[in-house]
Scaffold this motif. Structure first.
Motif, PDB file in Angstrom:
ATOM      1  N   HIS A  51      50.501  52.825  15.651  1.00  0.00           N
ATOM      2  CA  HIS A  51      51.639  53.822  15.242  1.00  0.00           C
ATOM      3  C   HIS A  51      51.882  53.541  13.884  1.00  0.00           C
ATOM      4  CE1 HIS A  51      55.017  56.569  15.826  1.00  0.00           C
ATOM      5  NE2 HIS A  51      55.807  55.790  15.096  1.00  0.00           N
ATOM      6  N   ILE A  52      52.104  52.310  13.713  1.00  0.00           N
ATOM      7  CA  ILE A  52      52.355  51.947  12.019  1.00  0.00           C
ATOM      8  C   ILE A  52      51.308  52.251  11.254  1.00  0.00           C
ATOM      9  CG2 ILE A  52      53.036  50.031  10.589  1.00  0.00           C
ATOM     10  CD1 ILE A  52      55.475  51.212  12.237  1.00  0.00           C
ATOM     11  N   ALA A  53      49.998  51.983  11.810  1.00  0.00           N
ATOM     12  CA  ALA A  53      48.847  52.397  10.948  1.00  0.00           C
ATOM     13  C   ALA A  53      48.810  53.776  10.632  1.00  0.00           C
ATOM     14  CB  ALA A  53      47.615  51.661  11.571  1.00  0.00           C
ATOM     15  N   SER A  84      44.177  51.241   8.545  1.00  0.00           N
ATOM     16  CA  SER A  84      43.874  50.875   9.775  1.00  0.00           C
ATOM     17  C   SER A  84      44.652  50.132  10.663  1.00  0.00           C
ATOM     18  CB  SER A  84      42.426  50.261   9.599  1.00  0.00           C
ATOM     19  OG  SER A  84      42.573  48.900   9.193  1.00  0.00           O
ATOM     20  N   ARG A  85      44.568  50.028  12.004  1.00  0.00           N
ATOM     21  CA  ARG A  85      45.174  49.087  12.823  1.00  0.00           C
ATOM     22  C   ARG A  85      44.931  47.670  12.374  1.00  0.00           C
ATOM     23  NH1 ARG A  85      44.735  45.196  15.910  1.00  0.00           N
ATOM     24  NH2 ARG A  85      42.599  45.637  16.071  1.00  0.00           N
ATOM     25  N   GLN A  86      43.696  47.615  11.893  1.00  0.00           N
ATOM     26  CA  GLN A  86      43.231  45.945  11.644  1.00  0.00           C
ATOM     27  C   GLN A  86      43.982  45.598  10.495  1.00  0.00           C
ATOM     28  OE1 GLN A  86      41.092  44.289  13.242  1.00  0.00           O
ATOM     29  NE2 GLN A  86      41.540  42.325  11.965  1.00  0.00           N
ATOM     30  N   TRP A 113      47.972  42.001   8.284  1.00  0.00           N
ATOM     31  CA  TRP A 113      49.385  41.581   7.644  1.00  0.00           C
ATOM     32  C   TRP A 113      50.145  40.643   8.509  1.00  0.00           C
ATOM     33  CZ3 TRP A 113      50.611  47.493   5.995  1.00  0.00           C
ATOM     34  CH2 TRP A 113      49.967  47.727   4.959  1.00  0.00           C
ATOM     35  N   GLU A 114      50.120  41.050   9.745  1.00  0.00           N
ATOM     36  CA  GLU A 114      51.069  40.393  10.603  1.00  0.00           C
ATOM     37  C   GLU A 114      50.478  38.721  11.022  1.00  0.00           C
ATOM     38  OE1 GLU A 114      51.434  42.652  14.179  1.00  0.00           O
ATOM     39  OE2 GLU A 114      52.791  44.173  13.018  1.00  0.00           O
ATOM     40  N   PHE A 153      60.288  52.225   7.720  1.00  0.00           N
ATOM     41  CA  PHE A 153      60.065  52.439   9.310  1.00  0.00           C
ATOM     42  C   PHE A 153      61.017  51.404  10.131  1.00  0.00           C
ATOM     43  CE2 PHE A 153      55.741  53.872   7.733  1.00  0.00           C
ATOM     44  CZ  PHE A 153      56.242  55.270   7.795  1.00  0.00           C
ATOM     45  N   TYR A 154      60.871  50.053   9.669  1.00  0.00           N
ATOM     46  CA  TYR A 154      61.528  48.896  10.654  1.00  0.00           C
ATOM     47  C   TYR A 154      62.978  48.930  10.163  1.00  0.00           C
ATOM     48  CZ  TYR A 154      56.818  47.353  11.105  1.00  0.00           C
ATOM     49  OH  TYR A 154      55.491  47.212  11.469  1.00  0.00           O
TER      50      TYR A 154
END
Length: 135
Positions: A20-22, A28-30, A35-36, A53-54
């Motif tokens: 969702h954030i990507a 990309s989700r990657q 980052w995480e 967003f957060y």
């Protein structure tokens, strides 16, 4: 707590997925995973979007993570980047002038030709690296 842990905790607190954030950031989700997991860092514009967003302050995301602060300092230091680019261009111009001036002497010495070509390749590589880094 480092930036990766803060990003992951904030995302989970909002019940959002990496996908969702990507999608929201158009990465990309990657990339979100990297980052995480502190494999890479988001740029300043992505950090601003993530804080929106957060619903957390940018200050709370960045402060306390020295590696992230160093990354932001390096990636946003335009003056140092300009100096490196000017240095790379000047080195290439000087090398070209040397090659032109000593052309007759260089041609007769194969080792000197090799040394000049290697110097030019290294200098040009540094120049292209600086140009690509600015993009």
């Amino acid at each position: 707590m480092n930036i990766g842990q803060k990003l992951q905790a904030a995302r989970k607190a909002q019940n959002l997925t990496q996908e969702h954030i990507a999608d929201k950031l158009m990465v990309s989700r990657q990339t979100i995973s990297n980052w995480e997991n502190n494999k890479s860092y988001p740029d300043i514009l992505s950090l601003i979007q993530l804080s929106d967003f957060y619903e957390v302050s940018l200050d709370s995301l960045v402060k306390g993570d020295d590696a992230m602060i160093k990354h932001l300092a390096n990636s946003t230091d335009v003056v140092a980047s300009n100096h490196k680019l000017i240095l790379a261009v000047a080195c290439n111009v000087v090398l070209l002038a040397i090659f032109l001036i000593y052309n007759a002497w260089i041609i007769g010495n194969s080792y000197l030709i090799l040394a000049c070509v290697l110097a030019w390749i290294i200098s040009s590589g540094f120049l292209f690296y600086q140009i690509i880094n600015r993009i």
